[in-house]
Design an enzyme around this catalytic site. Structure first.
Site, PDB file in Angstrom:
ATOM      1  CE  LYS A 125      -4.464   0.919   0.261  1.00  0.00           C
ATOM      2  NZ  LYS A 125      -5.613   0.061  -0.108  1.00  0.00           N
ATOM      3  CG  ASP A 165      -7.354   3.313  -0.763  1.00  0.00           C
ATOM      4  OD1 ASP A 165      -7.703   2.129  -0.720  1.00  0.00           O
ATOM      5  OD2 ASP A 165      -7.564   4.097   0.188  1.00  0.00           O
TER       6      ASP A 165
HETATM    7  N1  GLU Z   1      -7.411   0.289  -2.856  1.00  0.00           N
HETATM    8  C1  GLU Z   1      -8.171  -0.892  -3.177  1.00  0.00           C
HETATM    9  C2  GLU Z   1      -8.206  -1.821  -1.992  1.00  0.00           C
HETATM   10  O1  GLU Z   1      -8.240  -1.372  -0.858  1.00  0.00           O
HETATM   11  C3  GLU Z   1      -7.722  -1.531  -4.478  1.00  0.00           C
HETATM   12  C4  GLU Z   1      -6.294  -1.971  -4.538  1.00  0.00           C
HETATM   13  C5  GLU Z   1      -5.868  -2.469  -5.917  1.00  0.00           C
HETATM   14  O2  GLU Z   1      -6.676  -2.547  -6.822  1.00  0.00           O
HETATM   15  O3  GLU Z   1      -4.671  -2.769  -6.034  1.00  0.00           O
HETATM   16  O4  GLU Z   1      -8.258  -3.017  -2.106  1.00  0.00           O
END
Ligand code: GLU
Length: 447
Positions: A125, A165
């Site tokens: 992340k 996100d």
């Molecule tokens: N931010 C999204 C999550 O919390 C998607 C992450 C992604 O697609 O890599 O899963």
């Protein structure tokens, strides 16, 4: 002292300034105790100590120039948490409250979420303490370009694949992708959530919300109930809330609330398909981060400034805003109103004590790392599409998404059953997600 308690003690000592991270880890470790009891080799291999320590943490300076010519400096992050089952995968969050504790909690959750999808993606992340609200398009572009100017050296389609996100949507992904391509001189699937003309996946925008609703449908079906005719309280009004509302409408449910940082909207006629659904997109693209204008536009809808929607009576509650919006106070209200189902759309929307209270009072909970995994699952399909130099149709994507979500629900339910916990999706999801990671890590030796 048990193995879990020992690891949690050490974790709290080392990360005392990161309460969200401690919260996320505590929630997972406490529910996997039965797996650890059955597998003493995990303690001997210090598996938990390794799982709670990110493989790599990158913090960097993001300097940029605002429209007044003033130099601004933000802090950027990428936490590459776990690559046992695939390249690091997870979104980027741009929000003023972003700091290491937020990115670490999200990265930790992502490990298990990604494992639950059944697809080959590790956990990561990133983000920045940058507030996109009120910024001009040119400022957003300059910020994204500066952010990528450092990040590009740490990522790649087989190493780490970021996505969106909170605060990072298609526009930001476009600017980030453009800058990566310039710096690397390579056209590759290094980001997901891209626009359709340049490698994006049909259906990725609505995937998280649709997946949440498929998951909720399976939860209800377990008790012989259907979504059609149900009243639903939704929080948030961004991408996840929008996809959720769309699918709920399609399946005949009635959404009575949405919310923003400014308060919540109660619409007794429902946030119906068409104009109202589309207005959610307008609210988002206004860049103001408020939902109040909905009540000015649609007769019958009421705006409650500064309040959250959890006191509204409903059959099903789906938080789609941000972490920790359901604390003990809200949980008590929900139980008083006879809440039966909570399906978490946003990451970790419920505090650990509120979660325990809801469960003790018979509320069936679909945990976020299972219920919202449809977004990242479709991101992995986008990676496959890019690597194969091909394009998938919306029908192909929707069909895969539905199969994946039903699979996640069934695996979580089966894992809970296997450990004698009945229909406990919170524990079941943690157990099912953990088992795959643990087996992969054990097979790969001490690393
Ligand atoms: N931010 C999204 C999550 O919390 C998607 C992450 C992604 O697609 O890599 O899963």
């Amino acid at each position: 002292m048990s193995y879990v308690e020992r690891v949690l003690d050490e974790l709290k000592r080392k990360n005392s300034n990161e309460p969200e991270f401690i919260q996320a880890v505590t929630e997972v470790l406490e529910s996997i105790k039965p797996v650890l009891d059955k597998n003493p080799q995990y303690e001997a291999a210090a598996l938990l100590e390794r799982i709670v320590e990110p493989e790599r943490q990158i913090w960097f300076r993001v300097p940029w120039v605002d429209d007044n010519g003033k130099v601004q400096v933000n802090r950027g992050f990428r936490i590459q948490f776990n690559s046992a089952i695939g390249p690091y995968k997870g979104g980027l969050r741009f929000a003023p409250n972003v700091y290491s504790g937020i990115i670490k909690f999200l990265g930790f959750e992502q490990i298990f979420k990604n494992s639950l999808t059944g697809l080959p993606i590790g956990g990561g992340k990133g983000g920045a303490d940058f507030d996109p609200s009120g910024k001009s398009d040119a400022e957003i572009m300059r910020f994204c370009q500066s952010f990528m100017t450092e990040l590009y050296r740490h990522i790649g389609p087989e190493t780490d694949v970021p996505a969106g996100d909170l605060g990072v949507g298609a526009r930001e992904i476009g600017y980030l992708f453009g800058q990566y391509k310039r710096l690397r001189n390579a056209y590759e699937g290094v980001l997901t959530g891209k626009g359709l003309p340049y490698g994006g996946l049909n259906g990725r925008t609505e995937a998280t919300g649709y997946g949440i609703v498929f998951f909720a449908r399976e939860m209800l079906a377990h008790f012989g109930e259907k979504l059609a005719g149900k009243e639903v309280v939704v929080s948030g009004f961004g991408n996840v809330a929008w996809g959720t509302v769309r699918k709920l409408n399609e399946l005949g449910a009635k959404v009575v609330t949405i919310s923003g940082p400014d308060g919540y909207i109660y619409d007794p006629d429902g946030v119906t398909a068409g104009e109202k659904e589309d207005f959610m997109l307008e609210l988002r693209s206004s860049g103001k981060n408020i939902c109040a204008p909905y009540a000015d536009k649609f007769k019958g809808a009421k705006f409650f400034p500064g309040e959250k929607p959890w006191g509204v009576k409903a059959d099903l509650y789906i938080p789609c805003a941000t972490q920790n919006e359901i604390t003990m106070k809200e949980a008590e209200l929900m139980v008083k109103n006879g809440c039966k189902f909570l399906c978490e759309g946003s990451n970790m929307p419920t505090t650990n004590d509120a979660m325990a209270y809801l469960a003790d009072n018979g509320v069936v909970i679909g945990p976020s790392k299972a219920a919202n995994a449809g977004g990242v699952a479709c991101s992995c399909i986008e990676m496959g599409q890019n690597a194969g130099h091909t394009v998938f149709s919306p029908e192909q994507v929707y069909a895969q998404l539905e199969t994946i979500m039903v699979g996640i629900h069934d695996n979580a339910a089966a894992a809970s059953e296997e450990y004698g916990l009945g229909y406990n999706l919170v524990a079941g999801a943690n157990i099912a997600g953990f088992k795959k990671i643990a087996e992969a890590m054990m097979a790969q030796g001490i690393c």
